[in-house]
Design a protein around this motif. Structure first.
Motif, mmCIF file in Angstrom:
data_model
loop_
_atom_site.group_PDB
_atom_site.id
_atom_site.type_symbol
_atom_site.label_atom_id
_atom_site.label_comp_id
_atom_site.label_asym_id
_atom_site.label_seq_id
_atom_site.Cartn_x
_atom_site.Cartn_y
_atom_site.Cartn_z
ATOM 1 N N GLY A 189 -5.572 3.222 -10.322
ATOM 2 C CA GLY A 189 -6.482 3.792 -9.333
ATOM 3 C C GLY A 189 -6.389 3.162 -7.969
ATOM 4 N N GLY A 190 -5.368 2.319 -7.752
ATOM 5 C CA GLY A 190 -5.148 1.718 -6.441
ATOM 6 C C GLY A 190 -4.016 2.420 -5.708
ATOM 7 N N LEU A 191 -3.576 1.803 -4.626
ATOM 8 C CA LEU A 191 -2.508 2.381 -3.808
ATOM 9 C C LEU A 191 -1.238 1.546 -3.826
ATOM 10 C CD1 LEU A 191 -4.644 3.304 -0.653
ATOM 11 C CD2 LEU A 191 -3.952 4.840 -2.507
ATOM 12 N N ASP A 192 -1.300 0.379 -4.509
ATOM 13 C CA ASP A 192 -0.175 -0.557 -4.503
ATOM 14 C C ASP A 192 0.256 -0.831 -3.058
ATOM 15 O OD1 ASP A 192 1.701 -2.268 -5.526
ATOM 16 O OD2 ASP A 192 3.155 -0.705 -6.011
ATOM 17 N N SER A 193 -0.711 -1.146 -2.221
ATOM 18 C CA SER A 193 -0.478 -1.159 -0.779
ATOM 19 C C SER A 193 -1.336 -2.216 -0.091
ATOM 20 C CB SER A 193 -0.827 0.215 -0.199
ATOM 21 O OG SER A 193 -1.034 0.174 1.191
ATOM 22 N N LYS A 194 -0.888 -2.628 1.076
ATOM 23 C CA LYS A 194 -1.718 -3.452 1.941
ATOM 24 C C LYS A 194 -2.773 -2.573 2.607
ATOM 25 C CE LYS A 194 1.463 -7.205 2.955
ATOM 26 N NZ LYS A 194 2.052 -8.078 4.010
ATOM 27 N N THR A 195 -3.765 -3.248 3.211
ATOM 28 C CA THR A 195 -4.832 -2.564 3.937
ATOM 29 C C THR A 195 -4.837 -3.022 5.386
ATOM 30 O OG1 THR A 195 -6.252 -2.363 1.984
ATOM 31 C CG2 THR A 195 -7.337 -2.257 4.125
ATOM 32 N N VAL A 196 -4.955 -2.083 6.300
ATOM 33 C CA VAL A 196 -5.194 -2.416 7.699
ATOM 34 C C VAL A 196 -6.706 -2.377 7.909
ATOM 35 C CG1 VAL A 196 -4.906 -1.710 10.096
ATOM 36 C CG2 VAL A 196 -2.968 -1.555 8.509
ATOM 37 N N PHE A 197 -7.280 -3.525 8.253
ATOM 38 C CA PHE A 197 -8.725 -3.639 8.422
ATOM 39 C C PHE A 197 -9.047 -3.922 9.884
ATOM 40 C CE2 PHE A 197 -12.549 -6.235 8.773
ATOM 41 C CZ PHE A 197 -13.471 -5.445 8.116
ATOM 42 N N ILE A 198 -9.918 -3.086 10.467
ATOM 43 C CA ILE A 198 -10.274 -3.225 11.878
ATOM 44 C C ILE A 198 -11.784 -3.416 11.987
ATOM 45 C CG2 ILE A 198 -10.269 -2.116 14.140
ATOM 46 C CD1 ILE A 198 -7.781 -0.530 13.110
ATOM 47 N N ASP A 199 -12.179 -4.569 12.504
ATOM 48 C CA ASP A 199 -13.593 -4.882 12.717
ATOM 49 C C ASP A 199 -13.955 -4.456 14.130
ATOM 50 O OD1 ASP A 199 -16.100 -5.895 12.990
ATOM 51 O OD2 ASP A 199 -15.582 -7.962 12.484
ATOM 52 N N ALA A 200 -14.798 -3.433 14.238
ATOM 53 C CA ALA A 200 -15.158 -2.902 15.548
ATOM 54 C C ALA A 200 -16.524 -3.378 16.020
ATOM 55 C CB ALA A 200 -15.132 -1.376 15.516
#
Length: 243
Positions: free
Chosen positions: A67-78
Motif C-alpha cells: 500500500g506504499g509507493l516505494d518512493s521518497k517524499t518531497v515535503f514542503i513546510d509552508a
C-alpha cells in the motif's frame, strides 16, 4: 497487430498509473481506500490533518504491494510549522526508526507566498526528476497567502495559479500531491482561498473536531462515494516498514 501494439505499450508503462497510497487506518480506509497516481488532494479542517499527513509520509516508502509507493517524499513546510517533527514522532510511536523515515524525505521550507510560488512552479519539476519522488506533501499551503505582506487581489490570483498548476502537475507526472490547510482566522480571504482549493482539488477531505466528536468527511472525489464517519486515529505499528 493492434493487440500486439497495445501489449507492448502496456509493457513499456506497466505500473505508473497503478500506484496507490493507503492510510492503513481501518475505519478511514472504508471511506477512502487509497490515493492514486495523478491525484491532487487538499486535507483541511482541524489540526488532525497533520496526523493524516504524517501517516502518508511514513507509508510512502513502503513497497507497492503493502500500500506504499516505494518512493521518497518531497515535503514542503509552508507555515514554519512543527509538521516534520510530528511526522518523526508519529513514526516513533509506530515503532518505525525516525532516522530511516527522515532519510526518505526531501524537505524544503517556504514561508512567504513568493517563495512558495517560486519553489513549486519553477523548481518542483526538477526536484521530482532528481528525487524520483511519487508523493509531494505541502504543509499548510494557504498560510503564506493569508499574511498582510500580500494584498487580497494578488493573493487570490497567485493562489489560484498555484493550485491550478499543482492539479495539472500531478496528472502530467503521474504522482500524488497532498496539501493541507490548517485552522486559521475565519477571514474573507481565508474563505476565498478555501473556495479556490475546493474548486481546483480533485479530492477534498475535511476533518472536524468538537469536544465530543471527531469526524472525517470525503467532500469531493472523482470516483469514490462521498460520505462522513467518526474518526479516531490509531497508532498502528507498521512492522513491515523496512526501507
Amino acid at each position: 497487430m493492434q493487440r500486439l501494439a497495445l501489449q507492448t505499450l502496456q509493457t513499456i508503462i506497466p505500473q505508473t498509473n497503478n500506484l496507490r497510497l493507503t492510510f492503513d487506518l481501518p475505519t478511514l480506509d472504508e471511506l477512502f481506500p487509497a490515493f492514486h497516481a495523478g491525484d491532487f488532494a487538499v486535507l483541511y479542517g482541524s489540526q488532525s490533518v497533520t496526523f493524516l499527513m504524517s501517516q502518508l509520509c511514513i507509508r510512502a516508502h513502503l513497497p507497492i504491494e503493502q500500500g506504499g509507493l516505494d518512493s521518497k517524499t518531497v515535503f514542503i513546510d509552508a507555515a514554519n510549522s512543527s509538521s516534520l517533527p510530528t511526522i518523526l514522532q508519529t513514526a516513533e510511536l509506530q515503532q518505525i526508526d525516525p532516522k530511516k523515515v527522515l532519510e526518505q524525505i526531501q524537505s524544503f521550507r517556504a514561508y512567504t507566498a513568493y517563495r512558495l510560488h517560486s519553489l513549486l512552479i519553477e523548481q518542483l519539476e526538477q526536484i521530482i526528476k532528481t528525487s524520483d519522488a511519487k508523493l509531494v506533501v505541502i504543509s499548510d499551503i494557504m498560510c503564506p497567502f493569508l499574511t498582510e505582506n500580500i494584498d487580497d487581489q494578488e493573493a487570490r490570483t497567485a493562489y489560484n495559479q498555484l493550485v491550478n498548476y499543482l492539479s495539472n502537475f500531478a496528472k502530467k507526472h503521474a504522482i500524488i500531491i497532498v496539501a493541507t490547510n490548517l485552522p486559521h482566522e475565519n477571514t474573507q480571504r481565508n474563505k476565498t482561498l478555501q473556495e479556490i482549493s475546493a474548486a481546483k482539488a480533485g479530492i477534498l477531505v475535511r476533518l472536524t473536531k468538537t469536544p465530543y466528536t471527531s469526524e472525517i468527511e470525503l467532500e469531493k472525489h472523482p470516483t469514490y462515494m462521498l460520505g462522513i464517519m467518526d474518526f479516531r486515529p490509531e497508532n498502528k505499528t507498521l512492522t513491515t516498514f523496512n526501507h
